[in-house]
Design a protein around this motif. Structure first.
Motif, PDB file in Angstrom:
ATOM      1  N   ILE A  29      -6.677   5.969  -3.798  1.00 38.11           N
ATOM      2  CA  ILE A  29      -6.346   6.298  -3.443  1.00 38.11           C
ATOM      3  C   ILE A  29      -4.698   6.832  -2.788  1.00 38.11           C
ATOM      4  O   ILE A  29      -4.253   6.121  -2.740  1.00 38.11           O
ATOM      5  N   LEU A  30      -4.903   8.250  -3.195  1.00 35.70           N
ATOM      6  CA  LEU A  30      -3.737   8.743  -3.405  1.00 35.70           C
ATOM      7  C   LEU A  30      -2.729   9.466  -1.894  1.00 35.70           C
ATOM      8  O   LEU A  30      -3.849  10.575  -2.242  1.00 35.70           O
ATOM      9  N   ARG A  31      -1.801   9.217  -0.892  1.00 34.43           N
ATOM     10  CA  ARG A  31      -1.703   9.951  -0.288  1.00 34.43           C
ATOM     11  C   ARG A  31      -1.225  11.072  -0.610  1.00 34.43           C
ATOM     12  O   ARG A  31       0.128  10.803  -1.068  1.00 34.43           O
ATOM     13  N   ASN A  32      -0.678  12.310   0.452  1.00 34.19           N
ATOM     14  CA  ASN A  32       0.671  12.962   0.375  1.00 34.19           C
ATOM     15  C   ASN A  32       0.647  13.675  -1.179  1.00 34.19           C
ATOM     16  O   ASN A  32       1.541  13.889  -1.388  1.00 34.19           O
ATOM     17  N   ASP A  55      -0.662   9.771 -12.307  1.00 41.60           N
ATOM     18  CA  ASP A  55      -1.129   8.985 -13.209  1.00 41.60           C
ATOM     19  C   ASP A  55      -0.198   8.113 -13.640  1.00 41.60           C
ATOM     20  O   ASP A  55       0.054   6.557 -13.744  1.00 41.60           O
ATOM     21  N   ASP A  56       1.731   7.981 -13.756  1.00 40.76           N
ATOM     22  CA  ASP A  56       2.700   7.213 -13.004  1.00 40.76           C
ATOM     23  C   ASP A  56       2.180   5.967 -12.605  1.00 40.76           C
ATOM     24  O   ASP A  56       2.362   5.353 -12.373  1.00 40.76           O
ATOM     25  N   VAL A  57       1.604   6.774 -11.485  1.00 38.21           N
ATOM     26  CA  VAL A  57       1.926   5.443 -10.461  1.00 38.21           C
ATOM     27  C   VAL A  57       0.523   4.836 -10.250  1.00 38.21           C
ATOM     28  O   VAL A  57       0.613   3.088 -10.176  1.00 38.21           O
ATOM     29  N   VAL A  58      -0.418   5.022 -10.616  1.00 41.05           N
ATOM     30  CA  VAL A  58      -1.340   4.175 -11.542  1.00 41.05           C
ATOM     31  C   VAL A  58      -1.612   2.983 -12.417  1.00 41.05           C
ATOM     32  O   VAL A  58      -1.882   2.206 -12.519  1.00 41.05           O
ATOM     33  N   THR A  59      -0.476   3.898 -13.409  1.00 38.89           N
ATOM     34  CA  THR A  59       0.016   2.826 -14.691  1.00 38.89           C
ATOM     35  C   THR A  59       0.950   2.045 -15.298  1.00 38.89           C
ATOM     36  O   THR A  59       1.152   1.117 -15.929  1.00 38.89           O
ATOM     37  N   ASN A  61       2.141  -0.480 -12.377  1.00 38.27           N
ATOM     38  CA  ASN A  61       1.750  -1.153 -11.353  1.00 38.27           C
ATOM     39  C   ASN A  61       2.811  -0.584 -10.202  1.00 38.27           C
ATOM     40  O   ASN A  61       3.843  -1.977  -9.391  1.00 38.27           O
ATOM     41  N   SER A  62       2.672   0.114  -9.998  1.00 38.65           N
ATOM     42  CA  SER A  62       3.298   0.529  -8.130  1.00 38.65           C
ATOM     43  C   SER A  62       2.849  -0.793  -7.392  1.00 38.65           C
ATOM     44  O   SER A  62       1.790  -0.735  -7.466  1.00 38.65           O
ATOM     45  N   GLN A  63       3.478  -0.837  -6.244  1.00 38.83           N
ATOM     46  CA  GLN A  63       3.087  -1.876  -4.963  1.00 38.83           C
ATOM     47  C   GLN A  63       2.175  -0.868  -4.043  1.00 38.83           C
ATOM     48  O   GLN A  63       2.578   0.047  -3.569  1.00 38.83           O
ATOM     49  N   PRO A  64       0.923  -0.853  -3.889  1.00 39.24           N
ATOM     50  CA  PRO A  64      -0.133   0.153  -2.620  1.00 39.24           C
ATOM     51  C   PRO A  64       0.006  -0.441  -1.406  1.00 39.24           C
ATOM     52  O   PRO A  64       0.736  -1.345  -1.639  1.00 39.24           O
ATOM     53  N   GLU A  65       0.148   0.469  -0.869  1.00 38.05           N
ATOM     54  CA  GLU A  65       0.550   0.472   1.098  1.00 38.05           C
ATOM     55  C   GLU A  65      -0.614  -0.290   0.992  1.00 38.05           C
ATOM     56  O   GLU A  65      -0.224  -0.403   2.545  1.00 38.05           O
ATOM     57  N   GLY A  66      -1.626  -0.305   0.933  1.00 29.62           N
ATOM     58  CA  GLY A  66      -3.332  -1.400   1.217  1.00 29.62           C
ATOM     59  C   GLY A  66      -4.070  -1.116   0.301  1.00 29.62           C
ATOM     60  O   GLY A  66      -3.843  -0.781  -0.637  1.00 29.62           O
TER      61      GLY A  66
END
Length: 75
Positions: A29-32, A55-59, A61-66
């Protein structure tokens, strides 16, 4: 930037949306997320920059907000 919806021909406007993104069998789930949204039918259009960012956010290893639990059903 598009000015009218290619489906119903109504105006589109720029908004920030929440988007469910599938990648490699997983749901994110991507916000904003910047998007263009039809004011009549609600169709959502993403530009190339937004698609690459998603695609960059999910590939990378970004830290999720929740985390959220998602129910799964079969029909």
């Amino acid at each position: 930037m598009m000015t009218t919806c290619p489906f119903c021909k109504a105006p589109v406007e720029q908004r920030r949306v929440e988007h469910v993104h599938r990648w490699d069998g997983e749901l994110y789930i991507l916000r904003n997320v910047p998007a263009e949204v039809c004011t009549q039918c609600g169709e959502v259009f993403f530009g190339p920059g937004a698609l690459k960012s998603m695609d960059d956010v999910v590939t990378k290893n970004s830290q999720p907000e929740g985390h959220r639990s998602v129910p799964v059903f079969s029909l």
